[in-house]
Design an enzyme around this catalytic site. Sequence first.
Site, PDB file in Angstrom:
ATOM      1  N   ARG A  55      11.996  -8.376   1.403  1.00 24.89           N
ATOM      2  CA  ARG A  55      12.271  -6.968   1.704  1.00 24.89           C
ATOM      3  C   ARG A  55      13.329  -6.850   2.794  1.00 24.89           C
ATOM      4  O   ARG A  55      14.189  -5.981   2.747  1.00 24.89           O
ATOM      5  CB  ARG A  55      10.956  -6.312   2.145  1.00 24.89           C
ATOM      6  CG  ARG A  55      10.990  -4.827   2.240  1.00 24.89           C
ATOM      7  CD  ARG A  55       9.601  -4.258   2.366  1.00 24.89           C
ATOM      8  NE  ARG A  55       9.014  -4.550   3.665  1.00 24.89           N
ATOM      9  CZ  ARG A  55       7.793  -4.160   4.019  1.00 24.89           C
ATOM     10  NH1 ARG A  55       7.026  -3.495   3.178  1.00 24.89           N
ATOM     11  NH2 ARG A  55       7.321  -4.433   5.210  1.00 24.89           N
ATOM     12  N   LYS A  89       0.813  -1.223   0.000  1.00 24.43           N
ATOM     13  CA  LYS A  89       0.000   0.000   0.000  1.00 24.43           C
ATOM     14  C   LYS A  89       0.842   1.265   0.000  1.00 24.43           C
ATOM     15  O   LYS A  89       0.469   2.242  -0.630  1.00 24.43           O
ATOM     16  CB  LYS A  89      -1.032  -0.015   1.124  1.00 24.43           C
ATOM     17  CG  LYS A  89      -0.530   0.134   2.510  1.00 24.43           C
ATOM     18  CD  LYS A  89      -1.693   0.104   3.496  1.00 24.43           C
ATOM     19  CE  LYS A  89      -1.195   0.139   4.919  1.00 24.43           C
ATOM     20  NZ  LYS A  89      -0.321  -0.979   5.274  1.00 24.43           N
ATOM     21  N   ARG A 127      15.169  -3.610   6.539  1.00 20.85           N
ATOM     22  CA  ARG A 127      14.249  -2.880   7.412  1.00 20.85           C
ATOM     23  C   ARG A 127      14.140  -3.560   8.770  1.00 20.85           C
ATOM     24  O   ARG A 127      13.920  -4.765   8.858  1.00 20.85           O
ATOM     25  CB  ARG A 127      12.864  -2.802   6.769  1.00 20.85           C
ATOM     26  CG  ARG A 127      12.826  -1.784   5.653  1.00 20.85           C
ATOM     27  CD  ARG A 127      11.478  -1.680   5.017  1.00 20.85           C
ATOM     28  NE  ARG A 127      10.403  -1.514   5.984  1.00 20.85           N
ATOM     29  CZ  ARG A 127       9.185  -1.116   5.638  1.00 20.85           C
ATOM     30  NH1 ARG A 127       8.902  -0.856   4.385  1.00 20.85           N
ATOM     31  NH2 ARG A 127       8.245  -1.005   6.543  1.00 20.85           N
ATOM     32  N   ARG A 135       3.036  -7.274  13.873  1.00 27.44           N
ATOM     33  CA  ARG A 135       2.337  -6.279  13.051  1.00 27.44           C
ATOM     34  C   ARG A 135       1.123  -6.898  12.360  1.00 27.44           C
ATOM     35  O   ARG A 135       0.063  -6.274  12.259  1.00 27.44           O
ATOM     36  CB  ARG A 135       3.290  -5.681  12.010  1.00 27.44           C
ATOM     37  CG  ARG A 135       4.322  -4.750  12.637  1.00 27.44           C
ATOM     38  CD  ARG A 135       5.416  -4.344  11.681  1.00 27.44           C
ATOM     39  NE  ARG A 135       4.910  -3.722  10.484  1.00 27.44           N
ATOM     40  CZ  ARG A 135       5.461  -3.866   9.282  1.00 27.44           C
ATOM     41  NH1 ARG A 135       6.543  -4.596   9.111  1.00 27.44           N
ATOM     42  NH2 ARG A 135       4.954  -3.256   8.241  1.00 27.44           N
ATOM     43  N   ARG A 190      -6.662   3.094  11.458  1.00 33.12           N
ATOM     44  CA  ARG A 190      -6.218   1.743  11.807  1.00 33.12           C
ATOM     45  C   ARG A 190      -7.258   0.961  12.587  1.00 33.12           C
ATOM     46  O   ARG A 190      -7.065  -0.220  12.837  1.00 33.12           O
ATOM     47  CB  ARG A 190      -4.926   1.809  12.610  1.00 33.12           C
ATOM     48  CG  ARG A 190      -3.773   2.291  11.768  1.00 33.12           C
ATOM     49  CD  ARG A 190      -2.495   2.213  12.518  1.00 33.12           C
ATOM     50  NE  ARG A 190      -1.413   2.671  11.660  1.00 33.12           N
ATOM     51  CZ  ARG A 190      -0.221   2.129  11.634  1.00 33.12           C
ATOM     52  NH1 ARG A 190       0.056   1.119  12.410  1.00 33.12           N
ATOM     53  NH2 ARG A 190       0.702   2.596  10.832  1.00 33.12           N
TER      54      ARG A 190
END
Length: 193
Positions: A127, A14, A133, A144, A89
């Site tokens: 990723r 997103k 990250r 998450r 959220r």
Amino acid sequence: MNAVILLGAPGSGKGTQAARLAESLGMPHISTGAILRQAVTDGTELGVAARDIMAAGRLVSDEIVLGIVEARVSAHDCRRGFILDGYPRNRAQARALGEVLSRLGATEWIANIAVPAEELAARVRGRRGTDGRQDDSEEAFRRRLEVYESESLPLLDYYGDRASNVSGLGSRDEVFGRLCAALPFATAQLVTQ
């Protein structure tokens, strides 16, 4: 004013699609994390309150985040519209945001980038290897995803048929094409550019 609300699990793409859509439409891409950090840096009243709460190791309240979001979406560069990435959220945030957007005369466009859980995990592993990250460790990703499933996924029920489900599988161009098709105003605007 068109208010695009992009929903999707961590790793759904997103953020990537929000940035591309914003660039293509000439609208601001608003990430709540970025505007919260900016409010703290700018020393706004809400930013100072957020800084003090974060310094104490607590979560910034929905009211403060909403105030910062409202200030941002009321800015001059948002008068044509904006893309929200990472907000709302939960249902309470969605209700409060809806009231703000109604006051501003904005039309809400909600799109959910849907990606199966096994694909999300594979993307995050990839990723982590390429971007390094910190929030993409296996444990951090699981946390998450759990938070997303318990708090954010119910937004699809809240928005109901106002939310368009867009498959997040395939190339970035394919996903972008499906996202634009789910946002009729975007398709018209892209055609006229």
